[in-house]
Design an enzyme around this catalytic site. Structure first.
Site, PDB file in Angstrom:
ATOM      1  N   GLU A 184     -19.568  -8.304   6.974  1.00 63.34           N
ATOM      2  CA  GLU A 184     -18.935  -8.416   5.627  1.00 63.34           C
ATOM      3  C   GLU A 184     -18.660  -6.957   5.008  1.00 63.34           C
ATOM      4  O   GLU A 184     -17.743  -6.630   4.527  1.00 63.34           O
ATOM      5  CB  GLU A 184     -19.822  -9.311   4.861  1.00 63.34           C
ATOM      6  N   GLN A 215      -2.879   9.084 -10.944  1.00 64.67           N
ATOM      7  CA  GLN A 215      -2.713  10.471 -11.771  1.00 64.67           C
ATOM      8  C   GLN A 215      -1.308  10.831 -11.605  1.00 64.67           C
ATOM      9  O   GLN A 215      -0.482  11.445 -12.617  1.00 64.67           O
ATOM     10  CB  GLN A 215      -3.549  11.353 -11.463  1.00 64.67           C
TER      11      GLN A 215
END
Ligand SMILES: Cc1cc2nc3c(=O)[nH]c(=O)nc-3n(C[C@H](O)[C@H](O)[C@H](O)COP(=O)(O)OP(=O)(O)OC[C@H]3O[C@@H](n4cnc5c(N)ncnc54)[C@H](O)[C@@H]3O)c2cc1C
Length: 382
Positions: free
Chosen positions: A244, A338
């Protein structure tokens, strides 16, 4: 795009198939499914028909019997396509509990439908009162004649609203701690006492079906205990969690690559002060940093995958790839966003969805703080 040395012609052909599936079936529907807060069940069947769901399940149980590299391809292609809303990774993780610990009868009973997409799987560990501390789960599955009587509630369960089969973490011996935990397979269709609560509204992963589940005097046959012995649940979880966590590493990698690709396209077009955003040294350095981080993450994921296939991936190394990968993903996507300026904050720009989707990666699958505990514990032994 990092070069995965393990990728041969078969992986490339599979990647083309999976990439086409995302381009044709998911990308055009993203907005509608984001609005709906879920993904239609018909998608699972389409993925099953294309061999995406059962690629790594045993051939005798409806799968293709391939190595985990093929699942890595799926999770990379999903995230490179800018999606993390479809809970295919959780379906895969749940199924691999059955491949790893199920009896032959259990595998034959459940895996074919999970491979074909006729059934959708979830894994339910987290409860309203406990997430990180799994030994403290309160859901009980108590033997009563030929059945388990299940009571309790789970929350934040991916695929929870649509799951036909749930790998449930419950205490079969409430007095014991870890040793009292077992995994019980719950088939939800027409199940008395089982109910799906709220579909949870989230800051990101908005297409992802995340739900609360409630079990009130639910009865399932004793044969739904995963494996043959009660009290093995904690061991089974510890054995499967590295897979996982590695999946989350690969998903972090694909999402970071997606962000970089989107950003490159944008900064080559957008101008400020008479030049392309790409031409500012700051932009070039940020992109160079992102590309370097992506290459490093790819190399680390590939190494972990090789070790997993050899049965040698340790819990601490899987914890490293989970925390470092998801931290890197969040850093890369933040720096990329950004460079979009205000447009990066607008929902219609995919980079904003990548940003909100990324945040949960540091939380689920074991929080990044717990990952560091696992790593530290491995160094703190006599
Ligand atoms: C979108 C989404 C999908 C999810 N899908 C699933 C799913 O399919 N199945 C499922 O079972 N769960 C799922 N989860 C739950 C997720 O795994 C848990 O939220 C996570 O394990 C953290 O548990 P918690 O929320 O109870 O936080 P808590 O355990 O309450 O932790 C709160 C904070 O305390 C910190 N903390 C806790 N213990 C320690 C410690 N020992 N040392 C240092 N810091 C510590 C944590 O790192 C965290 O920062 C999902 C969650 C989300 C948000």
């Amino acid at each position: 795009m990092p070069n995965h040395l393990w990728m041969n012609e078969d992986h490339t052909a599979f990647a083309d198939t999976v990439s086409r599936f995302f381009a044709e079936e998911i990308t055009p529907n993203k907005d509608a499914w984001t609005q709906a807060g879920t993904i239609p069940k018909s998608l699972w069947k389409k993925a099953g028909d294309m061999g995406i769901l059962g690629a790594t399940f045993p051939e005798e149980h409806g799968g293709l019997g391939l190595s985990r590299h093929f699942d890595a391809v799926t999770f990379l292609e999903q995230t490179k396509a800018g999606d993390s809303g479809w809970g295919v990774s959780v379906h895969n993780i749940a199924a691999h509990y059955i491949t790893a610990f199920g009896t032959e009868e259990q595998k034959a009973r459940w895996l074919p439908d999970l491979a074909s997409g006729d059934k959708v799987a979830a894994i339910a560990m987290t409860e309203p009162g406990t997430g990180s501390d799994l030994q403290a789960v309160k859901t009980t599955a108590i033997k009563d004649g030929n059945e388990y009587l299940i009571n309790g509630s789970k929350t934040f369960i991916t695929n929870g609203g649509s799951a036909d089969l749930i790998v449930l973490v419950a205490k079969t011996d409430p007095k014991a701690k870890g040793r009292g935990v077992s995994l019980i397979i719950v088939e939800t269709e027409g199940l008395e006492g089982f109910s799906v609560g709220r579909r949870l509204k989230k800051m990101g992963m908005k297409r992802n079906d995340t739900a609360e589940l409630s079990f009130e005097d639910v009865r399932v046959p004793l044969t739904n205990l995963l494996g043959t012995e009660e009290g093995q649940g904690f061991y089974q979880l510890m054995k499967q969690l590295p897979w996982e966590r590695l999946i989350l590493g690969f998903m972090a990698l694909g999402a970071s690559q997606c962000a970089l690709d989107l950003t490159l396209d944008y900064v080559k077009e957008r101008k400020a002060f008479g030049q392309r955003i790409m031409d500012f040294q700051n932009t070039r350095f940020k992109l160079a940093e992102a590309k370097t981080k992506i290459e490093l993450l790819a190399a680390f994921c590939d190494q972990c995958l090789a070790e997993l296939e050899e049965g040698k991936l340790t819990a601490e190394k899987a914890a490293m790839v989970k925390w470092w990968g998801t931290q890197t993903q969040c850093e890369v996507i933040d720096e990329c966003l950004q460079l979009f300026g205000g447009y990066g904050y607008m929902s219609e720009y995919p980079i904003s969805e990548l940003y909100t989707d990324a945040r949960v990666q540091k939380i689920y699958g074991g929080t990044n703080e717990i990952m560091k505990e696992v790593i530290a514990r491995s160094m703190d032994v006599d």
